[in-house]
Design a protein around this motif. Sequence first.
Motif, PDB file in Angstrom:
ATOM      1  N   ALA A  33      -8.954 -13.478 -15.780  1.00  0.00           N
ATOM      2  CA  ALA A  33      -8.653 -14.842 -15.333  1.00  0.00           C
ATOM      3  C   ALA A  33      -7.884 -14.799 -14.011  1.00  0.00           C
ATOM      4  N   LYS A  34      -6.924 -13.872 -13.898  1.00  0.00           N
ATOM      5  CA  LYS A  34      -6.172 -13.723 -12.645  1.00  0.00           C
ATOM      6  C   LYS A  34      -7.071 -13.179 -11.538  1.00  0.00           C
ATOM      7  N   GLU A  35      -7.880 -12.209 -11.877  1.00  0.00           N
ATOM      8  CA  GLU A  35      -8.745 -11.549 -10.890  1.00  0.00           C
ATOM      9  C   GLU A  35      -9.657 -12.549 -10.196  1.00  0.00           C
ATOM     10  N   PHE A  36     -10.231 -13.460 -10.976  1.00  0.00           N
ATOM     11  CA  PHE A  36     -11.206 -14.402 -10.424  1.00  0.00           C
ATOM     12  C   PHE A  36     -10.642 -15.810 -10.232  1.00  0.00           C
ATOM     13  N   GLN A  70      -0.784 -10.613   2.535  1.00  0.00           N
ATOM     14  CA  GLN A  70       0.069 -11.777   2.826  1.00  0.00           C
ATOM     15  C   GLN A  70      -0.264 -12.952   1.906  1.00  0.00           C
ATOM     16  N   LEU A  71      -1.539 -13.164   1.642  1.00  0.00           N
ATOM     17  CA  LEU A  71      -1.941 -14.254   0.745  1.00  0.00           C
ATOM     18  C   LEU A  71      -1.419 -14.017  -0.674  1.00  0.00           C
ATOM     19  N   ASN A  72      -1.403 -12.754  -1.076  1.00  0.00           N
ATOM     20  CA  ASN A  72      -0.844 -12.413  -2.383  1.00  0.00           C
ATOM     21  C   ASN A  72       0.661 -12.665  -2.403  1.00  0.00           C
ATOM     22  N   GLN A  73       1.350 -12.266  -1.347  1.00  0.00           N
ATOM     23  CA  GLN A  73       2.796 -12.453  -1.277  1.00  0.00           C
ATOM     24  C   GLN A  73       3.173 -13.929  -1.272  1.00  0.00           C
ATOM     25  N   VAL A 103      -4.139 -11.693  -7.395  1.00  0.00           N
ATOM     26  CA  VAL A 103      -4.279 -10.256  -7.630  1.00  0.00           C
ATOM     27  C   VAL A 103      -4.647  -9.547  -6.341  1.00  0.00           C
ATOM     28  N   GLN A 104      -3.993  -8.435  -6.083  1.00  0.00           N
ATOM     29  CA  GLN A 104      -4.392  -7.545  -4.992  1.00  0.00           C
ATOM     30  C   GLN A 104      -4.045  -6.122  -5.403  1.00  0.00           C
ATOM     31  N   SER A 164      -8.444   3.282   8.431  1.00  0.00           N
ATOM     32  CA  SER A 164      -9.645   3.332   7.592  1.00  0.00           C
ATOM     33  C   SER A 164      -9.371   3.916   6.208  1.00  0.00           C
ATOM     34  N   ASP A 165      -8.193   4.547   6.012  1.00  0.00           N
ATOM     35  CA  ASP A 165      -7.831   5.103   4.705  1.00  0.00           C
ATOM     36  C   ASP A 165      -7.214   4.055   3.779  1.00  0.00           C
ATOM     37  N   ILE A 166      -6.734   2.966   4.345  1.00  0.00           N
ATOM     38  CA  ILE A 166      -6.120   1.908   3.530  1.00  0.00           C
ATOM     39  C   ILE A 166      -7.152   1.371   2.558  1.00  0.00           C
ATOM     40  N   ARG A 167      -6.741   1.204   1.296  1.00  0.00           N
ATOM     41  CA  ARG A 167      -7.658   0.703   0.263  1.00  0.00           C
ATOM     42  C   ARG A 167      -7.346  -0.754  -0.071  1.00  0.00           C
ATOM     43  N   LEU A 168      -8.385  -1.505  -0.366  1.00  0.00           N
ATOM     44  CA  LEU A 168      -8.207  -2.895  -0.807  1.00  0.00           C
ATOM     45  C   LEU A 168      -8.280  -3.006  -2.321  1.00  0.00           C
ATOM     46  N   ASP A 169      -8.883  -2.009  -2.977  1.00  0.00           N
ATOM     47  CA  ASP A 169      -9.045  -2.032  -4.429  1.00  0.00           C
ATOM     48  C   ASP A 169      -8.847  -0.605  -4.934  1.00  0.00           C
TER      49      ASP A 169
END
Length: 203
Positions: free
Chosen positions: A68-71, A150-153, A159-160, A188-193
Motif C-alpha cells: 500500500a505504501k509502495e504504490f 527530496q520528495l520522500n523527505q 517509500v524510497q 552511476s553507482d547510486i541506486r534507486l531501489d
Amino acid sequence: MDKSIFNPREQEDNISSKIIVGLERISEVFKILLWDKAKLVGLSPIQIQILIFVAFHKQELCNVSHLAKEFNITKPTISDAIKVMDKKGIISKDFSSVDNRSYSIRLTKAGSKIVAETANFADPLKARLTGIEPANLESLFDSLGKLIYQLNQNGILTVQRTCYGCKFYKKTETTDFCNMLNKPLLNSDIRLDCPEFIERAGS
C-alpha cells in the motif's frame, strides 16, 4: 491561475515547469505501456505492478501494508487486488510470519509466467534513452535520484530505497561513499531501489 505549471505561458520562462510537464507526459507513456500489457493477460495495471514487485523484491516487503505504501494506495485496494489474484491462482499467501493474522505474497508458477510476459512493459521507454549521450543520461539520473529522495523527505513519496536515505551511505567532501560495499560511489553507482537498503535513523 495564470501561474499554473500547466499554463503554456508560465512554462515559457520557467524551466522547472517545463520539466514537470515533461515528467507528466512520461508518466502517461508509462501508464499506456502498462495498460497494454495488462489487457493482454486479463489483469489490472496494479495487479501487474504487484506481481512484478513481488518477483524482484525480498519477502518482507511483499505484504499488504508495505505494498500500500509502495504504490500509494489504500490497504483495502491492495487486499482486493490480492483476493482476485489469489482466486486466479497466480499468487499464494504465506502466513509463516510471527503474526499469524498477516501474510506475505508469493508467486505461483502461473504468476511467474505472467511476470515473464509483462515485466518488459517499459522496454519501449528504455529503448528511447539509447540515443541520449551517456553524460546527459548520467546527469538526468543524478537529478532524478535527488528529486526522489527530496520528495520522500517532504512526505510526498512514502517509500524510497535510494542510497541517499540509507544507513550505509556517507557523503564526504569529495565523493559519495557506501560503508557496506566499502567503496566510493560514482553517480552511476547510486541506486534507486537497493536490495540492501536499510533506512537511516532520522532519515
